[in-house]
Design a protein around this motif. Structure first.
Motif, PDB file in Angstrom:
ATOM      1  N   ILE A  45     -11.523  50.231  45.534  1.00  0.00           N
ATOM      2  CA  ILE A  45     -11.546  51.413  44.682  1.00  0.00           C
ATOM      3  C   ILE A  45     -10.209  51.583  43.981  1.00  0.00           C
ATOM      4  O   ILE A  45      -9.153  51.477  44.608  1.00  0.00           O
ATOM      5  CB  ILE A  45     -11.841  52.669  45.519  1.00  0.00           C
ATOM      6  N   GLY A  46     -10.274  51.812  42.686  1.00  0.00           N
ATOM      7  CA  GLY A  46      -9.058  52.060  41.926  1.00  0.00           C
ATOM      8  C   GLY A  46      -9.300  53.182  40.928  1.00  0.00           C
ATOM      9  O   GLY A  46     -10.433  53.628  40.744  1.00  0.00           O
ATOM     10  N   TYR A  47      -8.221  53.638  40.310  1.00  0.00           N
ATOM     11  CA  TYR A  47      -8.311  54.712  39.333  1.00  0.00           C
ATOM     12  C   TYR A  47      -8.027  54.150  37.961  1.00  0.00           C
ATOM     13  O   TYR A  47      -7.042  53.437  37.778  1.00  0.00           O
ATOM     14  CB  TYR A  47      -7.276  55.799  39.624  1.00  0.00           C
ATOM     15  N   LEU A  81       0.999  64.309  35.697  1.00  0.00           N
ATOM     16  CA  LEU A  81       1.730  64.745  36.891  1.00  0.00           C
ATOM     17  C   LEU A  81       1.838  63.587  37.888  1.00  0.00           C
ATOM     18  O   LEU A  81       2.878  63.392  38.519  1.00  0.00           O
ATOM     19  CB  LEU A  81       1.005  65.939  37.535  1.00  0.00           C
ATOM     20  N   ALA A  82       0.776  62.801  38.002  1.00  0.00           N
ATOM     21  CA  ALA A  82       0.789  61.672  38.936  1.00  0.00           C
ATOM     22  C   ALA A  82       1.838  60.639  38.528  1.00  0.00           C
ATOM     23  O   ALA A  82       2.524  60.059  39.372  1.00  0.00           O
ATOM     24  CB  ALA A  82      -0.584  61.027  39.010  1.00  0.00           C
ATOM     25  N   ILE A  83       1.961  60.422  37.225  1.00  0.00           N
ATOM     26  CA  ILE A  83       2.970  59.468  36.753  1.00  0.00           C
ATOM     27  C   ILE A  83       4.364  59.980  37.124  1.00  0.00           C
ATOM     28  O   ILE A  83       5.204  59.244  37.619  1.00  0.00           O
ATOM     29  CB  ILE A  83       2.841  59.250  35.227  1.00  0.00           C
ATOM     30  N   LEU A  97      -1.965  59.035  43.178  1.00  0.00           N
ATOM     31  CA  LEU A  97      -3.270  59.607  42.835  1.00  0.00           C
ATOM     32  C   LEU A  97      -4.104  59.877  44.079  1.00  0.00           C
ATOM     33  O   LEU A  97      -4.896  60.822  44.131  1.00  0.00           O
ATOM     34  CB  LEU A  97      -4.021  58.655  41.900  1.00  0.00           C
ATOM     35  N   ARG A  98      -3.926  59.046  45.083  1.00  0.00           N
ATOM     36  CA  ARG A  98      -4.683  59.209  46.322  1.00  0.00           C
ATOM     37  C   ARG A  98      -4.507  60.615  46.895  1.00  0.00           C
ATOM     38  O   ARG A  98      -5.439  61.205  47.411  1.00  0.00           O
ATOM     39  CB  ARG A  98      -4.194  58.177  47.331  1.00  0.00           C
ATOM     40  N   PRO A 102      -8.669  65.582  47.663  1.00  0.00           N
ATOM     41  CA  PRO A 102      -8.852  65.795  49.090  1.00  0.00           C
ATOM     42  C   PRO A 102      -9.753  64.702  49.677  1.00  0.00           C
ATOM     43  O   PRO A 102     -10.670  64.237  48.992  1.00  0.00           O
ATOM     44  CB  PRO A 102      -9.558  67.152  49.171  1.00  0.00           C
ATOM     45  N   ALA A 103      -9.494  64.314  50.926  1.00  0.00           N
ATOM     46  CA  ALA A 103     -10.255  63.213  51.528  1.00  0.00           C
ATOM     47  C   ALA A 103     -11.775  63.388  51.402  1.00  0.00           C
ATOM     48  O   ALA A 103     -12.463  62.452  51.018  1.00  0.00           O
ATOM     49  CB  ALA A 103      -9.829  63.025  52.977  1.00  0.00           C
TER      50      ALA A 103
END
Ligand code: ADP
Ligand code: ZN
Length: 746
Positions: A45-47, A81-83, A97-98, A102-103
């Protein structure tokens, strides 16, 4: 519709990879969507982090396997924001990103409203048999079987086991799971997605007329309601800060915008949640870690689909997928719990709140009775606008404070330990008036350590360099760091002096016993990690105290904030030295905050209050300032000291810790990095300071030796650029040494 996309994976990888998007997937392959894509030998799995118009030249591109989600899970501002997180906190973009999802949301694909679940077809003993017979060589199968066994034995076996969750836990590919299905061990089925529902309602609460101070604060923020601006709202507990937040949020909602409110986990009580629900009804989503997976999943989707427009939550709520953000609020902004721990990235949600507001052009309000020196400094240099609420709104009651010198008590009444003569008589008065008291002691157990009377050596945990505490209830020695326990079998001898070790100091259990002996008529409740391990026990203790089921509430820092009891007229900090003596440049600041918070507990109702702070170092200026409410005095002195040594807020700390079962290896890895950094730092502009390799605190924990390097720099981004990124390969985990980079540690 993108032909090519860049995909980031959740592992700590340096880069993302480009893939070709097959024709039939193009419509849904948008930035922020998750995909299954080949990485090495398996599909992972990737984004999608970028849509690429052209393919990079000269490489054979692989294809995306499938789409995991029907919609983009990461919205464009959150991708930005993730960057930032990956650059500032030194981690991979996928790793950043993970933690944005939430899980329970990550584990359920949104495809068709259906989700793959795994059903176990064998009985427990059959599974166990299979597991035992499975050779070590087939590690994937073994991992899978172990996870299935755990699931079968888990008390929540009624909740379905999700395929994705199983694969993540067992770290294996789909093919291995399918193999087990063929063997008849499990069945993979498609089940209906959880449904969304509105959050529970609360009694409506009507906004009061604002005081002058409150109105001024609200107006100043609203002046900037369509642009980025940061505010520091300074006001004691009860000065009406929450009311200010509520008004600002109300305006945002009127403009069809949304709001995020961060509160420390510990303050996220039903009381807090109800205050927001009471004002904004079903527009509110509450997020906290004690919720079930299903609840967290539902709340997240209510936010994502725009049903919930006000998010109230602990630190990870800063990643909420609201759109049209109108304001961000951080209550108790000084709280250490905004800092992520445990798993990288070690972000600070308070700082990300400011960044998110900046990215989305809206105001951010940081509120506190005892703001962090970082925020104070930002206000001093004009980055933040300072807003003051000078008085308590319903300040009817006076608070009398007293600083007790414990050295005197040891001489005068040693048998009463941490219950000084002043505290004893104040308690007696309080109980006589049928009022209640809160006593604070940040140490659980009966005694915190066993000590050698000759050489002061303590009995330590076999896995950590910290003393073992004695818990009388269950007659055990416990390590409060790693959780190690052993039966308490005295006497223990000091190996050097050959004399018996003696129990020393006071934990909450011992003080509870003392209080019982002193006030046999009164009821005492204890709140610490030992009494709140069960779900709901936290709320029960507080509820019982609120309805006066008991008279004295004794507890660790769990009770220090956010509690509002009108019948409490006495509070005590039993030993202020515990936080004052921690080896950390922030110990003074923490102690000031803690004492101020605890003192703010008493006299919240109409009755006068008293607070007593006890210490072996009552001359410490931090304590003097805290008991006299002299915030300015404290800030002035503390700022001077920080400035002299160039500590934060005058610099940023980057802490690099190396851990290994073999101390030598950890040390050597640290020394190598230290040398490289020293060389690189010659080309660095701005302030730079680096320590030698030194022992971390504690130096040994969870069976690992820990060595560290501290950097102090003026700019984190510059340090990343010039120093850390060039040596990234040396900052990676190896099989024997783990490396952790912590930016702005707290
Ligand atoms: P803080 O967040 O600073 O601790 P609160 O906003 O919780 O302060 O206010 C403390 C108490 O005062 C609450 O019970 C609140 O309902 C009440 N209060 C706040 N502002 C007003 C006001 N303008 N008029 C009347 N009561 C108020
Ligand atoms: Zn331990």
């Amino acid at each position: 519709m993108p032909k090519y996309v860049s995909v980031a994976f959740e592992a700590n990888l340096d880069t993302h990879y480009t893939y070709r998007v097959p024709e039939n997937l193009r419509e849904g392959a948008l930035m922020g969507t998750r995909v299954m894509a080949p990485l090495g030998k398996s599909q992972r799995i990737g984004y999608i982090v970028r849509e690429d118009p052209d393919a990079p030249k000269g490489i054979e591109l692989k294809e995306i396997g499938s789409l995991v989600d029907k919609v983009a899970m990461i919205t464009p501002p959150l991708m930005k924001l993730a960057i930032f997180v990956s650059e500032y906190y030194f981690c991979g973009l996928g790793q950043a990103l993970r933690c944005f999802l939430p899980a329970p949301v990550r584990h359920r694909a949104t495809d068709l409203g259906l989700v793959h679940v795994v059903k176990i077809k064998l009985s427990g003993p059959e599974l166990e048999d299979l597991y035992k017979k499975c050779s070590e060589r087939f590690w994937k199968k073994r991992n899978l079987l172990r996870c299935l066994l755990l699931k079968a034995a888990a008390p929540d076996q009624k909740t379905p086991l999700l395929l994705q969750e199983l694969r993540e836990r067992a770290e294996c590919d789909l093919a291995s799971v399918r193999a087990l299905e063929k063997q008849g061990v499990i069945e993979i089925a498609l089940e209906k997605h959880w449904s969304l529902r509105d959050d529970e309602a609360a009694l409506p609460n009507v906004p009061p007329e604002l005081t002058e101070d409150q109105k001024r604060a609200v107006d100043l923020v609203l002046e900037k309601k369509n642009e980025f601006a940061a505010f520091l709202l300074h006001g004691v507990t009860g000065s009406g800060k929450t009311e200010v937040y509520l008004h600002i949020i109300e305006e945002a909602l009127k403009a069809n915008k949304t709001a995020i409110v961060l509160v420390p986990e510990i303050a996220l009580t039903p009381q807090t949640a109800d205050r927001f629900r009471g004002r904004f009804g079903s527009k509110v989503a509450v997020l906290h870690s004690a919720q079930s997976d299903k609840e967290r999943h539902n709340q997240w989707w209510r936010i994502r689909e725009g049903h919930a427009r006000v998010v109230v939550g602990a630190r990870s709520a800063i990643f909420s997928p609201v759109s049209d953000l109108g304001c961000v609020i951080v209550d108790e902004e000084h709280e250490g719990s905004y800092k992520q721990n445990g798993e990288a990235p070690y972000y600070n949600a308070r700082d990300l709140a400011v960044m998110r507001a900046k990215l989305e052009n809206c105001p951010v309000v940081l509120g506190s009775a005892t703001p962090s020196l970082e925020s104070v400094r930002n206000a001093q240099i004009g980055k933040y606008t300072l807003l003051n609420l000078k008085k308590r709104v319903c300040a009817s009651a006076d608070i009398e404070t007293e600083l007790v010198d414990l050295n005197q008590e040891v001489l005068a009444a040693p048998q009463f330990g941490l219950v000084s003569r002043s505290l004893k008589s104040a308690l007696a008065n309080c109980l006589e008036r049928r009022e209640q008291a809160i006593l604070f002691l940040n140490r659980r157990g009966y005694v915190p350590r066993l000590i050698c009377p000759e050489c002061y050596e303590t009995l330590k945990c076999p896995s950590c360099s910290v003393p073992l505490a004695y818990h009388k209830r269950d007659n055990q020695l416990k390590c409060h760091l790693c959780g190690y326990t052993a039966e308490y079998l005295p006497p223990y001898k000091c190996p050097d002096c050959d004399v018996n070790l003696k129990p020393a100091g006071y934990g909450t259990q011992r003080v509870e016993n003392l209080l019982h002996a002193l006030f046999p008529e009164s009821k005492i409740g204890r709140m610490d990690r030992d009494t709140t391990s069960k779900r709901g026990s936290h709320e029960k203790i507080l509820g019982d105290f609120a309805s006066h089921e008991f008279d004295i509430l004794l507890g660790t820092q769990m009770i220090a904030k956010g509690l509002d009891f009108h019948n409490v007229t006495l509070v005590g900090v039993l030993n202020a030295d515990i936080s004052l003596n921690t080896p950390d440049f922030r110990s003074g600041e923490r102690t000031f905050q803690l004492v101020t918070q605890v003192v703010g507990r008493s006299g919240r109702g109409a009755k006068a209050g008293k607070s007593i702070v006890q210490s072996y170092t009552p001359e410490a200026s931090v304590l003097r300032c805290a008991v006299s409410g002299d915030w300015e005095g404290f800030v002035k002195k503390e700022m001077e000291e920080r400035k002299e040594f160039n500590y934060p807020p005058f610099s940023h700390i980057i802490e690099i810790v190396f851990r290994s079962k073999e101390g030598k290896k950890a040390y050597e890895a640290a020394a190598k990095v230290q040398k490289k950094l020293a060389a690189l730092s010659e080309g660095m502009t701005g302030y730079f300071y680096m320590t030698e390799v030194e022992e971390a605190y504690p130096a040994f924990a969870f069976n690992e030796y820990r060595w560290q390097i501290h950097l102090r720099v003026s700019s984190v981004m510059r340090a990343m650029e010039t120093l850390l990124r060039p040596i990234k390969p040396f900052l990676k985990n190896t099989s024997s040494v783990k490396c952790q980079v912590d930016v702005d540690p707290v």
